[in-house]
Design a protein around this motif. Structure first.
Motif, PDB file in Angstrom:
ATOM      1  N   GLY A 143      -9.769 -15.185   3.358  1.00 31.35           N
ATOM      2  CA  GLY A 143     -10.479 -14.040   3.910  1.00 31.35           C
ATOM      3  C   GLY A 143      -9.595 -13.115   4.708  1.00 31.35           C
ATOM      4  O   GLY A 143      -9.160 -12.069   4.233  1.00 31.35           O
ATOM      5  N   ILE A 144      -9.283 -13.528   5.965  1.00 32.19           N
ATOM      6  CA  ILE A 144      -8.592 -12.620   6.885  1.00 32.19           C
ATOM      7  C   ILE A 144      -7.152 -12.389   6.472  1.00 32.19           C
ATOM      8  O   ILE A 144      -6.627 -11.291   6.614  1.00 32.19           O
ATOM      9  N   SER A 145      -6.494 -13.426   5.928  1.00 31.26           N
ATOM     10  CA  SER A 145      -5.097 -13.266   5.526  1.00 31.26           C
ATOM     11  C   SER A 145      -4.951 -12.174   4.469  1.00 31.26           C
ATOM     12  O   SER A 145      -4.044 -11.334   4.548  1.00 31.26           O
ATOM     13  N   GLY A 146      -5.899 -12.140   3.490  1.00 33.68           N
ATOM     14  CA  GLY A 146      -5.852 -11.101   2.472  1.00 33.68           C
ATOM     15  C   GLY A 146      -6.050  -9.725   3.067  1.00 33.68           C
ATOM     16  O   GLY A 146      -5.366  -8.769   2.678  1.00 33.68           O
ATOM     17  N   VAL A 147      -6.977  -9.605   4.041  1.00 29.24           N
ATOM     18  CA  VAL A 147      -7.220  -8.304   4.664  1.00 29.24           C
ATOM     19  C   VAL A 147      -5.970  -7.810   5.390  1.00 29.24           C
ATOM     20  O   VAL A 147      -5.566  -6.647   5.255  1.00 29.24           O
ATOM     21  N   LEU A 148      -5.300  -8.719   6.137  1.00 27.61           N
ATOM     22  CA  LEU A 148      -4.099  -8.308   6.878  1.00 27.61           C
ATOM     23  C   LEU A 148      -2.989  -7.884   5.925  1.00 27.61           C
ATOM     24  O   LEU A 148      -2.301  -6.875   6.143  1.00 27.61           O
ATOM     25  N   PHE A 149      -2.807  -8.660   4.816  1.00 24.28           N
ATOM     26  CA  PHE A 149      -1.773  -8.302   3.843  1.00 24.28           C
ATOM     27  C   PHE A 149      -2.057  -6.932   3.236  1.00 24.28           C
ATOM     28  O   PHE A 149      -1.134  -6.130   3.065  1.00 24.28           O
ATOM     29  N   ILE A 150      -3.344  -6.646   2.902  1.00 22.62           N
ATOM     30  CA  ILE A 150      -3.650  -5.384   2.243  1.00 22.62           C
ATOM     31  C   ILE A 150      -3.460  -4.214   3.200  1.00 22.62           C
ATOM     32  O   ILE A 150      -2.981  -3.145   2.804  1.00 22.62           O
ATOM     33  N   VAL A 151      -3.791  -4.428   4.498  1.00 22.52           N
ATOM     34  CA  VAL A 151      -3.551  -3.370   5.488  1.00 22.52           C
ATOM     35  C   VAL A 151      -2.060  -3.045   5.569  1.00 22.52           C
ATOM     36  O   VAL A 151      -1.650  -1.876   5.515  1.00 22.52           O
ATOM     37  N   ALA A 152      -1.214  -4.101   5.639  1.00 20.34           N
ATOM     38  CA  ALA A 152       0.231  -3.865   5.699  1.00 20.34           C
ATOM     39  C   ALA A 152       0.724  -3.205   4.414  1.00 20.34           C
ATOM     40  O   ALA A 152       1.641  -2.387   4.435  1.00 20.34           O
ATOM     41  N   LEU A 153       0.094  -3.537   3.282  1.00 20.40           N
ATOM     42  CA  LEU A 153       0.491  -2.979   1.992  1.00 20.40           C
ATOM     43  C   LEU A 153       0.212  -1.490   1.916  1.00 20.40           C
ATOM     44  O   LEU A 153       1.046  -0.716   1.448  1.00 20.40           O
ATOM     45  N   PHE A 154      -0.979  -1.060   2.398  1.00 15.03           N
ATOM     46  CA  PHE A 154      -1.310   0.352   2.316  1.00 15.03           C
ATOM     47  C   PHE A 154      -0.484   1.180   3.280  1.00 15.03           C
ATOM     48  O   PHE A 154      -0.297   2.367   3.062  1.00 15.03           O
ATOM     49  N   LEU A 155       0.041   0.560   4.351  1.00 12.63           N
ATOM     50  CA  LEU A 155       0.900   1.318   5.256  1.00 12.63           C
ATOM     51  C   LEU A 155       2.333   1.366   4.748  1.00 12.63           C
ATOM     52  O   LEU A 155       3.138   2.135   5.273  1.00 12.63           O
ATOM     53  N   THR A 156       2.708   0.533   3.771  1.00 11.06           N
ATOM     54  CA  THR A 156       4.081   0.578   3.237  1.00 11.06           C
ATOM     55  C   THR A 156       4.035   1.028   1.778  1.00 11.06           C
ATOM     56  O   THR A 156       3.473   2.066   1.496  1.00 11.06           O
ATOM     57  N   ARG A 157       4.601   0.263   0.887  1.00 12.05           N
ATOM     58  CA  ARG A 157       4.710   0.682  -0.512  1.00 12.05           C
ATOM     59  C   ARG A 157       4.094  -0.378  -1.415  1.00 12.05           C
ATOM     60  O   ARG A 157       4.223  -1.566  -1.153  1.00 12.05           O
ATOM     61  N   ARG A 158       3.432   0.085  -2.511  1.00 14.60           N
ATOM     62  CA  ARG A 158       2.676  -0.860  -3.316  1.00 14.60           C
ATOM     63  C   ARG A 158       3.511  -1.508  -4.410  1.00 14.60           C
ATOM     64  O   ARG A 158       3.277  -2.640  -4.779  1.00 14.60           O
ATOM     65  N   ARG A 159       4.505  -0.792  -4.935  1.00 10.14           N
ATOM     66  CA  ARG A 159       5.325  -1.356  -6.008  1.00 10.14           C
ATOM     67  C   ARG A 159       6.459  -2.193  -5.421  1.00 10.14           C
ATOM     68  O   ARG A 159       6.947  -1.921  -4.330  1.00 10.14           O
ATOM     69  N   SER A 160       6.877  -3.217  -6.172  1.00 11.06           N
ATOM     70  CA  SER A 160       8.100  -3.906  -5.784  1.00 11.06           C
ATOM     71  C   SER A 160       8.990  -4.003  -7.003  1.00 11.06           C
ATOM     72  O   SER A 160       8.513  -3.996  -8.131  1.00 11.06           O
ATOM     73  N   GLU A 161      10.307  -4.076  -6.781  1.00  5.55           N
ATOM     74  CA  GLU A 161      11.240  -3.987  -7.914  1.00  5.55           C
ATOM     75  C   GLU A 161      11.348  -5.313  -8.656  1.00  5.55           C
ATOM     76  O   GLU A 161      11.644  -5.344  -9.839  1.00  5.55           O
ATOM     77  N   ASP A 162      11.168  -6.431  -7.935  1.00  5.51           N
ATOM     78  CA  ASP A 162      11.313  -7.695  -8.654  1.00  5.51           C
ATOM     79  C   ASP A 162       9.985  -8.438  -8.716  1.00  5.51           C
ATOM     80  O   ASP A 162       9.036  -8.095  -8.046  1.00  5.51           O
TER      81      ASP A 162
END
Lengths: 127, 145, 105, 81
Positions: D62-81
């Motif tokens: 629950g909460i872990s996914g929400v925190l990860f997605i918040v950090a994701l939207f503030l940074t970048r969604r694609r990763s190179e590897d």
């Protein structure tokens, strides 16, 4: 038959070792910092699985005392690792929160999450 | 990022109906922790989930006055204080640290007093976890208010 | 670098598999972890605390000191989150310039 | 403990862990991590640790996914590897 018995008594440990290896690969081999964090979560959860696996007993049920079942210790599984892991999971989540805060701070300073780019950027700025 | 409220009437209705039930279930989990699965950690996490869901669907502009971010640190500190007082008060009555058997509640007896002490400590843990998780969420989101 | 990572992982897996040999069998009731202190907790919990859920009574009563330290750890993590993401005095543009970047991090 | 359920849950666990580490879209990786946490919670309840399963299902999935997605939207969604 000996091989099947050995497999049945050891397969959980084998799978947990595979999960630990996957988590370690995520921490060492991946370059994105968020992927490293996901690998750390997988590693952590594999350790929790190992502890809970060590607590099981053949013929034991959930550690909530039922009056009709009696009070013998052999009828309930070991509750002590459950307590340790319960606190461990919550500490792991607060660890993830602090790591994500560091990640946002790094992204604000370097505009990237790739660790090779960050290293190149640091080397360039120190010269 | 989440300043404005979510633009769908279905999501708004379902979330506003869901939140009181999540909070009721969280209180049930805290107070029923003696007899089934549950306790302070799980109840605190469910309370934090209800507040985070409110912030996600209403947007921080409307949801922050409903539960101010300044209060979260106070909740975490009060939870820790409840736990610490439940440990220190028995020391004033001649028992050792965290010995709930000599809390100054004279109308309950030995084992029941220990059960009551466990309940007090679980409430402290629940408040602490709730405050800390909402605090972490607010600080992670709060970059682009 | 890639070969070094592969070597480290291979060594890790080999070490873990070697350590697995000495562990007790799956769901063994006579394993050393199951016979030492937890039978006391299970048999005494009703008499001592009137709490049927053994996990709750061990968490908050028998090992309450452990849980107190753990609550302090969670509170410290929240404080650390606030301090890391706090807006510092002085504007961010100046600290982001190349000369000050090592001080900033 | 029914060992077939245990075994297949562990196999699903390994597959979701590999998926979470190998996708390039980080949002999909976080979703796979939440699925991984939920299967871990199922495995905990299968092993008899109901409190731990409850905490893992609320925190990890629950909460872990929400925190990860918040950090994701503030940074970048694609990763190179």
């Amino acid at each position: 038959m000996v091989a099947i018995d050995l497999f049945l008594s050891r397969y959980v440990y084998l799978m947990i070792v595979i999960l630990l290896a996957i988590g370690l690969y995520g921490m060492l081999g991946k370059r994105n910092l968020l992927k490293k964090l996901i690998g750390m979560n997988i590693f952590q959860t594999a350790i929790f699985l190992f502890f809970i696996e060590g607590a099981t007993k053949a013929g034991g049920t959930v550690p909530v005392i039922d009056e009709s079942l009696g009070m013998e210790a052999a009828k309930y599984i070991n509750p002590l690792p459950h307590v340790l892991i319960l606190t461990g999971i919550v500490v792991g989540l607060s660890l993830t929160g602090v790591a994500l805060a560091f990640l946002l701070r790094i992204y604000r300073a370097y505009k990237t999450l790739d660790d090779r780019d960050i290293m190149a950027n640091m080397k360039e700025s120190s010269e | 990022m989440i300043k404005q409220h979510y633009q769908s009437i279905i999501v708004q209705t379902i979330c506003s109906l869901l939140i009181p039930f999540i909070q009721l279930f969280a209180l049930y989990v805290i107070f029923h922790g003696h007899y089934g699965p549950g306790g302070g950690f799980q109840g605190g996490v469910l309370l934090a989930v209800s507040i985070i869901l409110q912030r996600l669907y209403l947007g921080t502009k409307i949801a922050h006055p409903k539960f101010p971010p300044k209060l979260t640190m106070a909740f975490a500190a009060v939870g820790l204080l409840i736990y610490g007082l439940a440990g220190i008060i028995p020391m004033a009555y001649g028992a050792s640290f965290l010995d709930y058997g000599s809390l100054p509640l004279f109308w309950v007896h030995d084992a029941e007093l220990r059960a009551l002490g466990i309940l007090i400590v679980e409430i402290g843990i629940g408040l602490g976890v709730f405050g800390t998780l909402v605090l972490i969420f607010d600080n992670l989101v709060g970059e682009r208010w | 670098m890639r070969w070094l990572n592969a070597l480290i992982m291979l060594l890790f897996v080999a070490l873990m598999l070697y350590a697995t040999v000495g562990l007790p069998d799956h769901a063994d009731p006579q394993a050393p972890a199951n016979v030492h202190v937890s039978p006391t907790y299970i048999e005494d919990t009703i008499e001592d605390t009137h709490t049927p859920n053994v996990v709750t009574s061990v968490l908050a009563d028998y090992r309450g000191y452990d849980t107190l330290g753990e609550t302090i750890v969670i509170f410290t993590a929240g404080l650390a989150c606030v301090l890391i993401l706090m807006k510092r005095k002085g504007n961010d543009k100046a600290t982001l310039s190349k000369h000050h970047r090592s001080d900033y991090m | 403990m029914i060992w077939q359920i245990d075994f297949w849950l562990l196999v699903i666990l390994i597959i979701t862990a590999l998926v979470a580490l190998s996708v390039h879209d980080l949002l999909a990786a976080v979703a796979a991590l939440a699925a991984y946490s939920f299967f871990v919670a199922l495995l905990f309840s299968q092993m008899g640790a109901i409190d731990v399963a409850f905490v893992e299902a609320t925190l990890g999935a629950g909460i872990s996914g929400v925190l990860f997605i918040v950090a994701l939207f503030l940074t970048r969604r694609r990763s190179e590897d």
